[in-house]
Design a protein around this motif. Sequence first.
Motif, PDB file in Angstrom:
ATOM      1  N   GLU A 162      -2.758  -2.131  -2.017  1.00  0.00           N
ATOM      2  CA  GLU A 162      -2.116  -3.334  -1.817  1.00  0.00           C
ATOM      3  C   GLU A 162      -2.685  -4.517  -2.557  1.00  0.00           C
ATOM      4  N   THR A 213       0.838  -1.212  -0.016  1.00  0.00           N
ATOM      5  CA  THR A 213       0.048  -0.023  -0.040  1.00  0.00           C
ATOM      6  C   THR A 213       0.838   1.267  -0.080  1.00  0.00           C
ATOM      7  N   SER A 214       0.497   2.195  -0.816  1.00  0.00           N
ATOM      8  CA  SER A 214       1.262   3.465  -0.607  1.00  0.00           C
ATOM      9  C   SER A 214       0.039   4.627  -0.924  1.00  0.00           C
ATOM     10  N   ASP A 215       0.411   5.875  -0.853  1.00  0.00           N
ATOM     11  CA  ASP A 215      -0.710   7.038  -1.310  1.00  0.00           C
ATOM     12  C   ASP A 215      -1.480   6.950  -2.510  1.00  0.00           C
ATOM     13  N   SER A 216      -0.822   6.102  -3.564  1.00  0.00           N
ATOM     14  CA  SER A 216      -1.684   6.147  -4.647  1.00  0.00           C
ATOM     15  C   SER A 216      -2.046   4.787  -5.406  1.00  0.00           C
TER      16      SER A 216
END
Length: 227
Positions: free
Chosen positions: A68, A62-65
Amino acid sequence: MHNFTAEELAAIKPILEKERTLHLKVIRSLFHTLDTKFNLYGADLPVTLDYDTEIRGAYIPTSDSVIEGFSFSLLHIGYALKNSLSKEDRNELFKIEYAHYMAAHLPIPDEHKATENDPNRAWKYCYSLITTPNNTSKTKTATASVADAATELKAAVHSNLNLLREVKRAKENRTIVFNIGDQITHPKYGEGIIENITQTSNSVQLTLRFGEETKIIDQQWIIKNAR
């Protein structure tokens, strides 16, 4: 990895798309088995099946954009491809990426945490947990489910044409292989002679005379009948 031409990709994609549902079933069955063993939820994450020619598979944190999930290339795992991964290597790929997922969610003992000299240390630890034999009845049942799904996938793919036959047929459909005046035999209309040939972007149309009757027939059916 074979570098596919645009023509080859166009021919193989419809076949690989038929495999999509069954590949997802195999992946989620395996991940469910591992989730049960490690109390995780990898089988609930999105799984993307794309056509990447370089990357076989990946765990995507998972990241800001980015959400996951997992990603695998049909150009590597597809049964329809002549040089695709074996069943064993395919399952190994899924386990490798699941181990990356584990490394992001399990508490890693200090002696197994990643270091500057060994950034994959935590992943190696998680992968070793996956490959440790486990003979519980629950694991055996889940593994059998994966095997059944793989058998179902293999049976479905055997009913489709492989890549080489698809590409060959696509080329035949666009390449003129007869001449005006050639005599042919049709199983329904009998002996005929080619009076005209018209080439289009996707096929070759033959104007054939059978006695007093004239028929326009796609060249591919004449080729097929001649085999």
